[in-house]
Scaffold this motif. Structure first.
Motif, PDB file in Angstrom:
ATOM      1  N   TRP A  48     -30.722 -51.921 -58.165  1.00 52.88           N
ATOM      2  CA  TRP A  48     -31.606 -52.430 -58.992  1.00 52.88           C
ATOM      3  C   TRP A  48     -33.045 -52.526 -57.936  1.00 52.88           C
ATOM      4  CZ3 TRP A  48     -35.116 -56.444 -58.076  1.00 52.88           C
ATOM      5  CH2 TRP A  48     -35.834 -56.702 -59.264  1.00 52.88           C
ATOM      6  N   LEU A  49     -32.818 -52.954 -56.526  1.00 49.57           N
ATOM      7  CA  LEU A  49     -33.938 -52.749 -55.692  1.00 49.57           C
ATOM      8  C   LEU A  49     -34.432 -51.649 -55.536  1.00 49.57           C
ATOM      9  CD1 LEU A  49     -32.424 -55.559 -53.232  1.00 49.57           C
ATOM     10  CD2 LEU A  49     -34.440 -55.964 -54.751  1.00 49.57           C
ATOM     11  N   GLU A  50     -33.668 -50.598 -55.316  1.00 51.48           N
ATOM     12  CA  GLU A  50     -34.065 -49.273 -54.910  1.00 51.48           C
ATOM     13  C   GLU A  50     -34.894 -48.718 -56.156  1.00 51.48           C
ATOM     14  OE1 GLU A  50     -30.457 -46.969 -54.186  1.00 51.48           O
ATOM     15  OE2 GLU A  50     -30.257 -47.852 -52.251  1.00 51.48           O
ATOM     16  N   GLN A  51     -34.404 -49.172 -57.337  1.00 55.06           N
ATOM     17  CA  GLN A  51     -35.033 -48.669 -58.667  1.00 55.06           C
ATOM     18  C   GLN A  51     -36.686 -49.346 -58.621  1.00 55.06           C
ATOM     19  OE1 GLN A  51     -32.302 -49.480 -61.785  1.00 55.06           O
ATOM     20  NE2 GLN A  51     -31.320 -47.502 -61.681  1.00 55.06           N
ATOM     21  N   PHE A  52     -36.650 -50.552 -58.385  1.00 54.13           N
ATOM     22  CA  PHE A  52     -37.823 -51.209 -58.198  1.00 54.13           C
ATOM     23  C   PHE A  52     -38.902 -50.737 -57.087  1.00 54.13           C
ATOM     24  CE2 PHE A  52     -40.446 -54.373 -56.346  1.00 54.13           C
ATOM     25  CZ  PHE A  52     -41.121 -54.701 -57.329  1.00 54.13           C
ATOM     26  N   VAL A  53     -38.542 -50.247 -55.949  1.00 55.94           N
ATOM     27  CA  VAL A  53     -39.245 -49.879 -55.272  1.00 55.94           C
ATOM     28  C   VAL A  53     -39.666 -48.573 -55.587  1.00 55.94           C
ATOM     29  CG1 VAL A  53     -39.310 -48.953 -52.634  1.00 55.94           C
ATOM     30  CG2 VAL A  53     -38.356 -51.100 -53.206  1.00 55.94           C
ATOM     31  N   HIS A  54     -39.068 -47.711 -56.182  1.00 53.61           N
ATOM     32  CA  HIS A  54     -39.448 -46.519 -56.762  1.00 53.61           C
ATOM     33  C   HIS A  54     -40.397 -46.727 -57.816  1.00 53.61           C
ATOM     34  CE1 HIS A  54     -39.358 -42.861 -59.334  1.00 53.61           C
ATOM     35  NE2 HIS A  54     -39.351 -42.105 -58.088  1.00 53.61           N
ATOM     36  N   TYR A  55     -40.098 -47.680 -58.822  1.00 53.84           N
ATOM     37  CA  TYR A  55     -40.921 -47.734 -59.789  1.00 53.84           C
ATOM     38  C   TYR A  55     -42.449 -48.432 -59.134  1.00 53.84           C
ATOM     39  CZ  TYR A  55     -43.454 -50.849 -63.220  1.00 53.84           C
ATOM     40  OH  TYR A  55     -44.476 -51.322 -63.836  1.00 53.84           O
TER      41      TYR A  55
END
Length: 70
Positions: free
Chosen positions: A42-49
């Motif tokens: 989830w954190l990786e997806q947030f940083v990408h977003y």
């Protein structure tokens, strides 16, 4: 930098980023039922977003990646 002067523009951008992150984490914390590895995902997806998809008003509605390429 090391010269002891504070760049308020950068500081304000960082504070806005932390504010956005805190809001998302607060929402995440109240509803999360997943595992520890799923938190990492989830954190990786947030940083990408945040860096690749979300336009930033302070960057003239460009993403940080778009700004870096300029």
């Amino acid at each position: 930098g090391l010269r002891g002067r504070l760049d308020y523009t950068e500081r304000n951008l960082i504070e806005k980023w932390f504010h956005t992150l805190k809001q998302r984490i607060d929402r995440f914390h109240t509803s999360w039922v997943g595992s520890r590895p799923s938190v990492q995902q989830w954190l990786e997806q947030f940083v990408h977003y945040y860096n690749h998809q979300r336009p930033h008003q302070s960057l003239d509605n460009r993403t940080p990646v778009e700004e870096e390429l300029n």
